[in-house]
Write a protein that holds these residues in place. Structure first.
Motif, PDB file in Angstrom:
ATOM      1  N   THR A  11       0.854  -1.182   0.000  1.00 41.19           N
ATOM      2  CA  THR A  11       0.000   0.000   0.000  1.00 41.19           C
ATOM      3  C   THR A  11       0.889   1.230   0.000  1.00 41.19           C
ATOM      4  O   THR A  11       1.784   1.348   0.823  1.00 41.19           O
ATOM      5  CB  THR A  11      -0.898   0.019   1.254  1.00 41.19           C
ATOM      6  N   ILE A  12       0.647   2.121  -0.932  1.00 44.25           N
ATOM      7  CA  ILE A  12       1.358   3.397  -0.985  1.00 44.25           C
ATOM      8  C   ILE A  12       0.490   4.402  -0.222  1.00 44.25           C
ATOM      9  O   ILE A  12      -0.703   4.533  -0.478  1.00 44.25           O
ATOM     10  CB  ILE A  12       1.534   3.875  -2.441  1.00 44.25           C
ATOM     11  N   VAL A  13       1.101   5.085   0.732  1.00 46.79           N
ATOM     12  CA  VAL A  13       0.373   6.018   1.586  1.00 46.79           C
ATOM     13  C   VAL A  13       0.841   7.437   1.296  1.00 46.79           C
ATOM     14  O   VAL A  13       2.047   7.701   1.280  1.00 46.79           O
ATOM     15  CB  VAL A  13       0.623   5.681   3.077  1.00 46.79           C
ATOM     16  N   ASP A  14      -0.099   8.340   1.057  1.00 47.25           N
ATOM     17  CA  ASP A  14       0.250   9.745   0.832  1.00 47.25           C
ATOM     18  C   ASP A  14       0.716  10.381   2.136  1.00 47.25           C
ATOM     19  O   ASP A  14       0.177  10.095   3.213  1.00 47.25           O
ATOM     20  CB  ASP A  14      -0.964  10.527   0.316  1.00 47.25           C
ATOM     21  N   PRO A  42       1.944   4.782   9.678  1.00 43.29           N
ATOM     22  CA  PRO A  42       0.817   4.035   9.108  1.00 43.29           C
ATOM     23  C   PRO A  42       0.831   2.555   9.490  1.00 43.29           C
ATOM     24  O   PRO A  42      -0.224   1.944   9.620  1.00 43.29           O
ATOM     25  CB  PRO A  42       0.957   4.222   7.601  1.00 43.29           C
ATOM     26  N   ALA A  43       2.014   1.992   9.689  1.00 40.84           N
ATOM     27  CA  ALA A  43       2.079   0.591  10.129  1.00 40.84           C
ATOM     28  C   ALA A  43       1.451   0.454  11.512  1.00 40.84           C
ATOM     29  O   ALA A  43       0.726  -0.511  11.778  1.00 40.84           O
ATOM     30  CB  ALA A  43       3.527   0.106  10.141  1.00 40.84           C
ATOM     31  N   GLN A  44       1.723   1.424  12.388  1.00 42.46           N
ATOM     32  CA  GLN A  44       1.106   1.410  13.720  1.00 42.46           C
ATOM     33  C   GLN A  44      -0.404   1.548  13.610  1.00 42.46           C
ATOM     34  O   GLN A  44      -1.145   0.806  14.243  1.00 42.46           O
ATOM     35  CB  GLN A  44       1.632   2.561  14.561  1.00 42.46           C
ATOM     36  N   VAL A  51       7.833  -4.186   6.722  1.00 41.36           N
ATOM     37  CA  VAL A  51       8.874  -4.994   6.093  1.00 41.36           C
ATOM     38  C   VAL A  51      10.009  -4.068   5.676  1.00 41.36           C
ATOM     39  O   VAL A  51       9.803  -3.135   4.902  1.00 41.36           O
ATOM     40  CB  VAL A  51       8.327  -5.759   4.869  1.00 41.36           C
ATOM     41  N   THR A  52      11.204  -4.336   6.218  1.00 38.45           N
ATOM     42  CA  THR A  52      12.353  -3.483   5.933  1.00 38.45           C
ATOM     43  C   THR A  52      13.649  -4.255   6.153  1.00 38.45           C
ATOM     44  O   THR A  52      13.678  -5.203   6.931  1.00 38.45           O
ATOM     45  CB  THR A  52      12.350  -2.218   6.822  1.00 38.45           C
ATOM     46  N   GLY A  53      14.677  -3.809   5.494  1.00 42.82           N
ATOM     47  CA  GLY A  53      16.007  -4.347   5.729  1.00 42.82           C
ATOM     48  C   GLY A  53      16.862  -3.368   6.508  1.00 42.82           C
ATOM     49  O   GLY A  53      18.038  -3.605   6.749  1.00 42.82           O
ATOM     50  N   GLU A  56      17.997   0.282  11.459  1.00 42.78           N
ATOM     51  CA  GLU A  56      17.551   1.377  12.333  1.00 42.78           C
ATOM     52  C   GLU A  56      16.188   1.083  12.953  1.00 42.78           C
ATOM     53  O   GLU A  56      15.873   1.592  14.021  1.00 42.78           O
ATOM     54  CB  GLU A  56      17.475   2.687  11.546  1.00 42.78           C
ATOM     55  N   PHE A  57      15.385   0.258  12.296  1.00 42.47           N
ATOM     56  CA  PHE A  57      14.044  -0.030  12.801  1.00 42.47           C
ATOM     57  C   PHE A  57      14.061  -0.914  14.048  1.00 42.47           C
ATOM     58  O   PHE A  57      13.037  -1.082  14.693  1.00 42.47           O
ATOM     59  CB  PHE A  57      13.165  -0.636  11.702  1.00 42.47           C
ATOM     60  N   ARG A  58      15.218  -1.446  14.406  1.00 39.24           N
ATOM     61  CA  ARG A  58      15.308  -2.215  15.656  1.00 39.24           C
ATOM     62  C   ARG A  58      14.925  -1.335  16.848  1.00 39.24           C
ATOM     63  O   ARG A  58      14.453  -1.825  17.867  1.00 39.24           O
ATOM     64  CB  ARG A  58      16.715  -2.764  15.841  1.00 39.24           C
ATOM     65  N   LYS A  59      15.131  -0.040  16.699  1.00 36.71           N
ATOM     66  CA  LYS A  59      14.819   0.906  17.778  1.00 36.71           C
ATOM     67  C   LYS A  59      13.321   0.995  18.061  1.00 36.71           C
ATOM     68  O   LYS A  59      12.922   1.482  19.111  1.00 36.71           O
ATOM     69  CB  LYS A  59      15.324   2.303  17.423  1.00 36.71           C
ATOM     70  N   VAL A  60      12.496   0.575  17.109  1.00 37.19           N
ATOM     71  CA  VAL A  60      11.046   0.751  17.265  1.00 37.19           C
ATOM     72  C   VAL A  60      10.289  -0.576  17.259  1.00 37.19           C
ATOM     73  O   VAL A  60       9.077  -0.597  17.109  1.00 37.19           O
ATOM     74  CB  VAL A  60      10.485   1.687  16.164  1.00 37.19           C
ATOM     75  N   GLU A  61      11.004  -1.664  17.490  1.00 40.29           N
ATOM     76  CA  GLU A  61      10.342  -2.980  17.481  1.00 40.29           C
ATOM     77  C   GLU A  61       9.252  -3.098  18.534  1.00 40.29           C
ATOM     78  O   GLU A  61       8.349  -3.919  18.383  1.00 40.29           O
ATOM     79  CB  GLU A  61      11.380  -4.083  17.675  1.00 40.29           C
ATOM     80  N   GLN A  62       9.314  -2.283  19.574  1.00 39.65           N
ATOM     81  CA  GLN A  62       8.285  -2.330  20.614  1.00 39.65           C
ATOM     82  C   GLN A  62       6.989  -1.669  20.144  1.00 39.65           C
ATOM     83  O   GLN A  62       5.944  -1.855  20.753  1.00 39.65           O
ATOM     84  CB  GLN A  62       8.777  -1.681  21.915  1.00 39.65           C
ATOM     85  N   LEU A  63       7.040  -0.912  19.058  1.00 41.45           N
ATOM     86  CA  LEU A  63       5.876  -0.176  18.580  1.00 41.45           C
ATOM     87  C   LEU A  63       5.111  -0.900  17.473  1.00 41.45           C
ATOM     88  O   LEU A  63       3.914  -0.691  17.314  1.00 41.45           O
ATOM     89  CB  LEU A  63       6.300   1.200  18.063  1.00 41.45           C
TER      90      LEU A  63
END
Length: 67
Positions: A11-14, A42-44, A51-53, A56-63
């Protein structure tokens, strides 16, 4: 290229006010880039898997669920 992207199950989100403000709130609380918060917000909201490689997103795994 657009035709290829349109065939993907994504899904592309504006980037509108509905997205910018929640993203800004995340940015204010966490040490992540604003660009990353534009994917996170938007994922929240949709309780979706992000889905990401990008490590840096390890910082937000709790969210949100990161894959």
């Amino acid at each position: 290229m657009t035709a290829v992207v349109d065939q993907l199950p994504i899904t592309i989100v504006d980037a509108d006010r509905k997205l910018i403000f929640p993203a800004a709130h995340v940015k204010a609380r966490l040490s992540v880039s604003f660009a990353d918060t534009l994917a996170l917000a938007p994922a929240q909201e949709k309780q979706a898997i992000l889905v990401t490689g990008d490590p840096e997103f390890r910082k937000v795994e709790q969210l949100v669920t990161i894959e």
